[in-house]
Design an enzyme around this catalytic site. Sequence first.
Site, short mmCIF file in Angstrom:
data_model
loop_
_atom_site.label_atom_id
_atom_site.label_comp_id
_atom_site.label_asym_id
_atom_site.label_seq_id
_atom_site.Cartn_x
_atom_site.Cartn_y
_atom_site.Cartn_z
N GLU A 59 0.83 -1.21 0.00
CA GLU A 59 0.00 0.00 0.00
C GLU A 59 0.86 1.26 0.00
OE1 GLU A 59 -0.51 -2.56 2.02
OE2 GLU A 59 -2.62 -3.18 1.92
N PHE A 91 -11.48 -7.45 14.17
CA PHE A 91 -10.41 -7.76 13.23
C PHE A 91 -10.17 -6.60 12.27
CE2 PHE A 91 -8.96 -9.88 9.24
CZ PHE A 91 -7.71 -10.25 9.71
N GLN A 92 -8.93 -6.17 12.20
CA GLN A 92 -8.49 -5.11 11.29
C GLN A 92 -9.21 -3.79 11.47
OE1 GLN A 92 -8.32 -6.90 7.30
NE2 GLN A 92 -6.20 -7.49 7.74
N LYS A 145 -17.77 -0.78 5.79
CA LYS A 145 -18.18 -1.81 4.82
C LYS A 145 -19.70 -1.93 4.69
CE LYS A 145 -17.38 -6.61 3.54
NZ LYS A 145 -16.43 -7.72 3.59
N MET A 189 23.97 9.16 3.08
CA MET A 189 23.80 10.45 3.73
C MET A 189 24.09 10.36 5.22
SD MET A 189 23.36 13.56 3.28
CE MET A 189 22.43 14.22 1.90
C1 LIG Z 1 11.96 5.90 5.73
C2 LIG Z 1 13.22 6.56 6.15
N1 LIG Z 1 14.02 5.97 7.06
C3 LIG Z 1 15.18 6.55 7.41
C4 LIG Z 1 15.58 7.73 6.88
C5 LIG Z 1 16.89 8.41 7.30
N2 LIG Z 1 17.81 8.51 6.16
C6 LIG Z 1 17.95 9.62 5.43
S1 LIG Z 1 18.99 9.45 4.16
C7 LIG Z 1 19.33 7.86 4.58
C8 LIG Z 1 20.28 7.04 3.76
C9 LIG Z 1 19.69 6.63 2.48
O1 LIG Z 1 20.49 5.67 1.86
P1 LIG Z 1 20.39 5.40 0.31
O2 LIG Z 1 18.98 5.28 -0.09
O3 LIG Z 1 21.27 4.26 -0.03
O4 LIG Z 1 20.92 6.76 -0.31
P2 LIG Z 1 22.41 7.37 -0.32
O5 LIG Z 1 22.45 8.40 0.76
O6 LIG Z 1 23.36 6.26 -0.06
O7 LIG Z 1 22.54 7.97 -1.66
C10 LIG Z 1 18.62 7.50 5.72
C11 LIG Z 1 18.72 6.18 6.40
C12 LIG Z 1 14.69 8.33 5.95
N3 LIG Z 1 14.94 9.49 5.39
N4 LIG Z 1 13.56 7.70 5.57
#
Ligand SMILES: Cc1ncc(C[n+]2csc(CCOP(=O)(O)OP(=O)(O)O)c2C)c(N)n1
Length: 623
Positions: A70, A132-133, A182, A529
Amino acid sequence: MSKTTTELKSATARGRPDVGPAMLGSEILVTALEREGVDTIFAYPGGASMELHQALTKSKKIRTILPRHEQGGAFAAEGYARARGKAGVCMATSGPGATNLVTAIADAYMDSIPLIALTGQVPQAMIGKGGFQETDFFGVTLPIVKHSYLITDINDIPRIVKEAFYIAQTGRPGPVVIDFPKNIQQQKAQPVWPGEVTVRGYNPDRKADDVALNEIIGLIEKSDRPVLYVGGGIISGNASEELLKFAESTQIPVTTTIMGVGAFPESHPLSLRWLGMHGTAYANWAVSGEFELRKSFNDPMVKLKEGADLLLAFGVRFDDRVTGKVEKFCETGTIVHIDVDASEINKNKPANLPIVSDIRYALARLNEMIRKRPVRKKFTAWHQQITAWKEKAPLRYRLTEEVLKSQHMRDHMGGKSGEVILPQIVIEMLYELTGGDAIITTGVGQHQMWAAQWYQYKFPRQFLSSAGLGAMGYGYPAALGAKVACPDKQVIDIDGDGSFLMNVQELATAHIEKIAAKALILNNQHLGMVVQWEDRFYQGNRGHTYLGDPENMKQVYPDFIAMAKSFNVPAERVMFKRDLRAALQRMLDSDEPYVLDVITPYTEHVLPFIPAGRTIADMIYQR
Ligand SMILES: Cc1ncc(C[n+]2csc(CCOP(=O)(O)OP(=O)(O)O)c2C)c(N)n1
Ligand SMILES: [Mg+2]
């Protein structure tokens, strides 16, 4: 919005009630969607929504796309909405189906995207019994919706659906939830279709008055260093053309937010590209002035050059990723803030001249005034300063010591340093090969920032990214939605390995539904990042940011190629620079969904970089 009272100016009022034949509640809902012009819905069924799916199978107007999660469906609906400029629609069953929509609803709320989220709900008699749900979805989503409805009477369906689309798509757009028990789906009634709706207390049609607009022109005439700081409001308000005209006739330089990327052509001489934490040095300097880089955050700020003395903040919200330490953002400038949402005014940064208005109206009216009485100011010295800044600190990258000494070089490159693929060149090359014409979506992380820096955007709705919420997993499903909305466009998700994995199941949707969205993965085997922040602020100590297999670091893990192939999606991996161009071309030439897995070093940092909450005097940039 508070509880609304609705006045229906229905056909009834004109003496001719528009009454349909008796139908099931589920069928009334689907017909109501058709009447709103919905052509696509991303819907995943379950006990509380299967009646709605039964009704959808009978629709000749609506294409129902089955996502594989979803969250994927809801992000796809957002991608559709951003690319098409009208509400996207997603649907899920009650409980877990509904809660899986929450991240996308929050995303749509943060980025002001028109999204209709329909959910099945347990029968009314079961509500509150913990059956449920059952999840109180109205309650769960209350702080992240523009508005929401729990249907309690079959006769309300036509009005509720019409209102929902009206609210989602007007003024500052946003998500609207419709929760549908529903038992009402299974009832029968004759729908009475409303003509038009107005919602009491909701007036999205705000227009600036001429006195305020005249004052802006006066401020421009008085200023020496004006800057236009524009955001997503320009795009959702369809005001790009008016903005271009306004900027050209006043010769005021333009910087955008990430949400505003594409609102103003980035190749235009007046463009400063985007600003903020990872924006261009020259955009940040133009707004806040140039300062000596200080060694410690406690050192005094030493100003080298003045920044803007007039900031025209149009359709923006002074997000912290833009402003850093907000008191220091454009500290010496007069601020004019125009937004259609009054609650944004003076929220993060006080404005000297606040105006609540539809931005297209305001810009069009300003353009009319300027046509009659052209702005005489030329800003020659200011343009020279900006040119000097652009020359001093363009976006740039080079092969660093960190990359050359990295594990990546040892594990994958076999000492061939000339063959290493820096992430920036992948995007530059993609830009070149697509002629800058593709729609780009992204995940969240370093790749997202590079996608925004190294591709140059020229039209609105071209760059689709989870900006305010920063939701990893957004990229590929959003690309599916955008491709459905714009089948004639090349749609490419520039993704990270971490982000792509979060909704990788949508490759099935792409293959089965024949949606030729491409995924270009900048695979650094890390949460890049977060690694960058570890390097800058935690002495490089790794806190669960490696995504590969620690027992076999030479292997690229997981194997996205094998994964894509299991979905019958063609895929390819590139490790060496010499293979990149041809591989990108094969991806672009494919008329199917496609995965291109490009292996890049994890040691590269996104620059410029203003650390969170810091100032322009703390900006690090590539020299
Ligand atoms: C759902 C979610 N969980 C955690 C984060 C924290 N977060 C921000 S950037 C990042 C790293 C992302 O890694 P990747 O997709 O491999 O991108 P890269 O920075 O390596 O290009 C994380 C864990 C987020 N933004 N969103
Ligand atoms: Mg990564």
